[in-house]
Design a protein around this motif. Structure first.
Motif, PDB file in Angstrom:
ATOM      1  N   TYR A   4       0.858  -1.180   0.000  1.00 58.73           N
ATOM      2  CA  TYR A   4       0.000   0.000   0.000  1.00 58.73           C
ATOM      3  C   TYR A   4       0.896   1.233   0.000  1.00 58.73           C
ATOM      4  O   TYR A   4       1.742   1.389   0.873  1.00 58.73           O
ATOM      5  CB  TYR A   4      -0.924  -0.003   1.216  1.00 58.73           C
ATOM      6  CG  TYR A   4      -1.883  -1.163   1.176  1.00 58.73           C
ATOM      7  CD1 TYR A   4      -3.053  -1.079   0.426  1.00 58.73           C
ATOM      8  CD2 TYR A   4      -1.597  -2.351   1.837  1.00 58.73           C
ATOM      9  CE1 TYR A   4      -3.925  -2.153   0.361  1.00 58.73           C
ATOM     10  CE2 TYR A   4      -2.464  -3.417   1.777  1.00 58.73           C
ATOM     11  CZ  TYR A   4      -3.629  -3.318   1.027  1.00 58.73           C
ATOM     12  OH  TYR A   4      -4.478  -4.382   0.950  1.00 58.73           O
ATOM     13  N   VAL A   5       0.711   2.060  -1.009  1.00 60.81           N
ATOM     14  CA  VAL A   5       1.516   3.259  -1.160  1.00 60.81           C
ATOM     15  C   VAL A   5       0.591   4.463  -1.079  1.00 60.81           C
ATOM     16  O   VAL A   5      -0.393   4.551  -1.818  1.00 60.81           O
ATOM     17  CB  VAL A   5       2.283   3.257  -2.501  1.00 60.81           C
ATOM     18  CG1 VAL A   5       3.061   4.548  -2.685  1.00 60.81           C
ATOM     19  CG2 VAL A   5       3.219   2.049  -2.578  1.00 60.81           C
ATOM     20  N   TYR A   6       0.911   5.364  -0.167  1.00 62.37           N
ATOM     21  CA  TYR A   6       0.150   6.600  -0.001  1.00 62.37           C
ATOM     22  C   TYR A   6       1.017   7.752  -0.490  1.00 62.37           C
ATOM     23  O   TYR A   6       2.128   7.940   0.007  1.00 62.37           O
ATOM     24  CB  TYR A   6      -0.211   6.820   1.473  1.00 62.37           C
ATOM     25  CG  TYR A   6      -1.202   5.822   2.006  1.00 62.37           C
ATOM     26  CD1 TYR A   6      -2.556   6.135   2.072  1.00 62.37           C
ATOM     27  CD2 TYR A   6      -0.785   4.574   2.448  1.00 62.37           C
ATOM     28  CE1 TYR A   6      -3.480   5.215   2.570  1.00 62.37           C
ATOM     29  CE2 TYR A   6      -1.701   3.648   2.951  1.00 62.37           C
ATOM     30  CZ  TYR A   6      -3.033   3.971   3.000  1.00 62.37           C
ATOM     31  OH  TYR A   6      -3.935   3.063   3.489  1.00 62.37           O
ATOM     32  N   LEU A   7       0.520   8.474  -1.473  1.00 61.37           N
ATOM     33  CA  LEU A   7       1.204   9.659  -1.973  1.00 61.37           C
ATOM     34  C   LEU A   7       0.570  10.849  -1.276  1.00 61.37           C
ATOM     35  O   LEU A   7      -0.634  11.087  -1.418  1.00 61.37           O
ATOM     36  CB  LEU A   7       1.040   9.768  -3.494  1.00 61.37           C
ATOM     37  CG  LEU A   7       1.470   8.529  -4.289  1.00 61.37           C
ATOM     38  CD1 LEU A   7       1.140   8.705  -5.764  1.00 61.37           C
ATOM     39  CD2 LEU A   7       2.941   8.233  -4.096  1.00 61.37           C
ATOM     40  N   ILE A   8       1.350  11.573  -0.502  1.00 64.73           N
ATOM     41  CA  ILE A   8       0.827  12.665   0.326  1.00 64.73           C
ATOM     42  C   ILE A   8       1.514  13.971  -0.065  1.00 64.73           C
ATOM     43  O   ILE A   8       2.747  14.075  -0.005  1.00 64.73           O
ATOM     44  CB  ILE A   8       1.055  12.373   1.827  1.00 64.73           C
ATOM     45  CG1 ILE A   8       0.403  11.035   2.203  1.00 64.73           C
ATOM     46  CG2 ILE A   8       0.542  13.522   2.684  1.00 64.73           C
ATOM     47  CD1 ILE A   8       0.719  10.556   3.604  1.00 64.73           C
ATOM     48  N   ARG A   9       0.708  14.940  -0.459  1.00 67.41           N
ATOM     49  CA  ARG A   9       1.270  16.239  -0.801  1.00 67.41           C
ATOM     50  C   ARG A   9       1.497  17.044   0.473  1.00 67.41           C
ATOM     51  O   ARG A   9       0.715  16.962   1.428  1.00 67.41           O
ATOM     52  CB  ARG A   9       0.326  17.004  -1.728  1.00 67.41           C
ATOM     53  CG  ARG A   9       0.941  18.299  -2.223  1.00 67.41           C
ATOM     54  CD  ARG A   9       0.062  18.972  -3.232  1.00 67.41           C
ATOM     55  NE  ARG A   9       0.628  20.248  -3.661  1.00 67.41           N
ATOM     56  CZ  ARG A   9      -0.018  21.146  -4.364  1.00 67.41           C
ATOM     57  NH1 ARG A   9      -1.266  20.900  -4.755  1.00 67.41           N
ATOM     58  NH2 ARG A   9       0.555  22.273  -4.696  1.00 67.41           N
ATOM     59  N   HIS A  10       2.548  17.818   0.488  1.00 69.34           N
ATOM     60  CA  HIS A  10       2.847  18.668   1.640  1.00 69.34           C
ATOM     61  C   HIS A  10       1.671  19.611   1.924  1.00 69.34           C
ATOM     62  O   HIS A  10       0.857  19.906   1.050  1.00 69.34           O
ATOM     63  CB  HIS A  10       4.122  19.473   1.406  1.00 69.34           C
ATOM     64  CG  HIS A  10       4.009  20.446   0.263  1.00 69.34           C
ATOM     65  ND1 HIS A  10       3.369  21.656   0.373  1.00 69.34           N
ATOM     66  CD2 HIS A  10       4.439  20.349  -1.007  1.00 69.34           C
ATOM     67  CE1 HIS A  10       3.412  22.273  -0.794  1.00 69.34           C
ATOM     68  NE2 HIS A  10       4.056  21.502  -1.655  1.00 69.34           N
ATOM     69  N   GLY A  11       1.616  20.119   3.150  1.00 71.77           N
ATOM     70  CA  GLY A  11       0.575  21.067   3.545  1.00 71.77           C
ATOM     71  C   GLY A  11       0.808  22.452   2.955  1.00 71.77           C
ATOM     72  O   GLY A  11       1.783  22.689   2.230  1.00 71.77           O
ATOM     73  N   ILE A  12      -0.077  23.359   3.276  1.00 76.14           N
ATOM     74  CA  ILE A  12      -0.005  24.740   2.782  1.00 76.14           C
ATOM     75  C   ILE A  12       1.290  25.377   3.273  1.00 76.14           C
ATOM     76  O   ILE A  12       1.584  25.362   4.461  1.00 76.14           O
ATOM     77  CB  ILE A  12      -1.218  25.565   3.260  1.00 76.14           C
ATOM     78  CG1 ILE A  12      -2.520  24.938   2.771  1.00 76.14           C
ATOM     79  CG2 ILE A  12      -1.107  27.013   2.792  1.00 76.14           C
ATOM     80  CD1 ILE A  12      -3.754  25.487   3.463  1.00 76.14           C
ATOM     81  N   ALA A  13       2.044  25.946   2.324  1.00 74.48           N
ATOM     82  CA  ALA A  13       3.347  26.529   2.639  1.00 74.48           C
ATOM     83  C   ALA A  13       3.348  28.031   2.390  1.00 74.48           C
ATOM     84  O   ALA A  13       2.460  28.570   1.726  1.00 74.48           O
ATOM     85  CB  ALA A  13       4.431  25.852   1.803  1.00 74.48           C
TER      86      ALA A  13
END
Length: 165
Positions: A4-13
Motif C-alpha cells: 500500500y503506497v500513499y502519496l501525500i502532498r505537503h501542507g499549505i506553505a
C-alpha cells in the motif's frame, strides 16, 4: 501480496513571493493545523506507515514530521527523488529492497499526481490533481513492476478528512 503506497502532498506553505528559496519555504500556521488534522484522521482510520519517505524540501519534511509526531510512523527518511521533478524510477529501483508493506511518499504536485497516473495506467496524462495535504492511496503489486498494474483506492482532498469542530 500487495504494498500500500500513499502519496501525500505537503501542507499549505509560505507563498513563493515571500521566500527567497523554494527549498526553505515552511508550512504556514494554517498548513500545520490542517496537516495535523489530516494526520489525526488517518490515525483514527487505523492506518500506520511502515516507512515514510519525504522530499528534502522543508515544507515536505515538516509534513512528514507531523505524520511521525502523530504516531503514524517510526521510520522517516529523506529521499531526494521526491523533490520537484524527481524521477519515479529512483524510487522503483529500491522497490523490491524495501520491506515496508505500507509506505507513504511525501512530496509535491504535479509529480505525485503524475506518479499515480503512471502506476495506475502506465502513462502520464496530467489529470490527477492532488490538493495540499491531500492523499492518493494505491494498492501496488509486489515482486513485479507496478507501472500500469496498481489500483487506486483513495483520492481525497484534506477537506474530506478534516472533521468540523
Amino acid at each position: 501480496m500487495a504494498k500500500y503506497v500513499y502519496l501525500i502532498r505537503h501542507g499549505i506553505a509560505l507563498d513563493r513571493a515571500l521566500s527567497e528559496q523554494d527549498e526553505t519555504r515552511p508550512l504556514t500556521n494554517k498548513g500545520r493545523k490542517k496537516t495535523k488534522q489530516v494526520a489525526k484522521t488517518i490515525k483514527e482510520k487505523g492506518i500506520y506507515f511502515d516507512q515514510v519517505l519525504t522530499s528534502p524540501l522543508l515544507r515536505a519534511k515538516e509534513t512528514a514530521e507531523i505524520l511521525k509526531d502523530k504516531g503514524l510512523t517510526e521510520n522517516l527518511e529523506n529521499f531526494s527523488p521526491l523533490a520537484p521533478n524527481g524521477d519515479i524510477q529512483d524510487w522503483l529501483n529500491s522497490w523490491d529492497k524495501s520491506s515496508a508493506e505500507t509506505l507513504a511518499l511525501v512530496g509535491h504536485q504535479p509529480d505525485l499526481g503524475n506518479w499515480a497516473e503512471l502506476l495506475i495506467s502506465g502513462k502520464i496524462e496530467e489529470k490527477l490533481v492532488l490538493k495540499k495535504a491531500g492523499i492518493i492511496g494505491l494498492n501496488c503489486p509486489e515482486n513485479q513492476s507496478p507501472f500500469g498494474k496498481s489500483q487506486l483506492f483513495l483520492l481525497t482532498s484534506p477537506k474530506w478528512l478534516i472533521k468540523s469542530e
